[in-house]
Design a protein around this motif. Sequence first.
Motif: not given
Ligand SMILES: [Zn+2]
Length: 232
Positions: A18, A82, A109, A136, A186
């Motif tokens: 990610h 994403e 996401h 997340h 991320d």
């Molecule tokens: Zn995200």
Amino acid sequence: MSEPASADRPPYARYDFHSHTYLTDGNTSATAMWRYALQLRHEVLAITDHLGTEDPAPLLARLRSEARAWEDSPLIPLIGVEVTHVPPRKVPEAVRAARRAGAEVVIVHGETLAEQVLPGTNRAALELGEVDILAHPGLLTPEEAELARAHGTILELSGQRAHALANGHIARLALAAGAPLAVDSDAHAPEQLLPAELARKVALGAGLPEDRLRAVLEDAPRALLKRVRRNP
Ligand SMILES: [Zn+2]
Ligand SMILES: [Zn+2]
């Protein structure tokens, strides 16, 4: 007992599925992100720029062309998306469009505490069974953790400060349900990539016991990598 970390040989290999580039909201190119990941001796770095309901083909074509530079290197450069802030009922369509356009890794996401993500996004991603990672997911429910287990969708422990607020909750529910977990950076800039030792600490900080670290840091990522590489 795992051996103490050393600069030469981190205790676990590093897999990161990610990250972002300036093709969406990151601050540099895919080429630069992969170059830094190589320097950190990552096994894998996936670039997963944000995607809505637009055509994913141009983004993926650009990433594919930049990935070629790293084909002969020890780093495996993966390309993906994403799916971000798409209304839950449109998530399946966006995920499938990305796959058709050649996304190797498809992330959604999730309902992070740091942003107003539409309720139902976690569930839409997990019910589909075609999403590799729910990023997340915030205040995940036990039912959602069970869906992740049933479909083998990885629940993400985030290295991003704002998205990491619920890491402990996510780790606890994933362990209880037997759902796979992984630690992703991320990263939106090279310095946000997580060196192997910091990724280990993020996992420990989320409350994972030592004897679960290998499953999270290596086993789940390797299983995903295998799946990715089997796809044409
Ligand atoms: Zn995200
Ligand atoms: Zn992201």
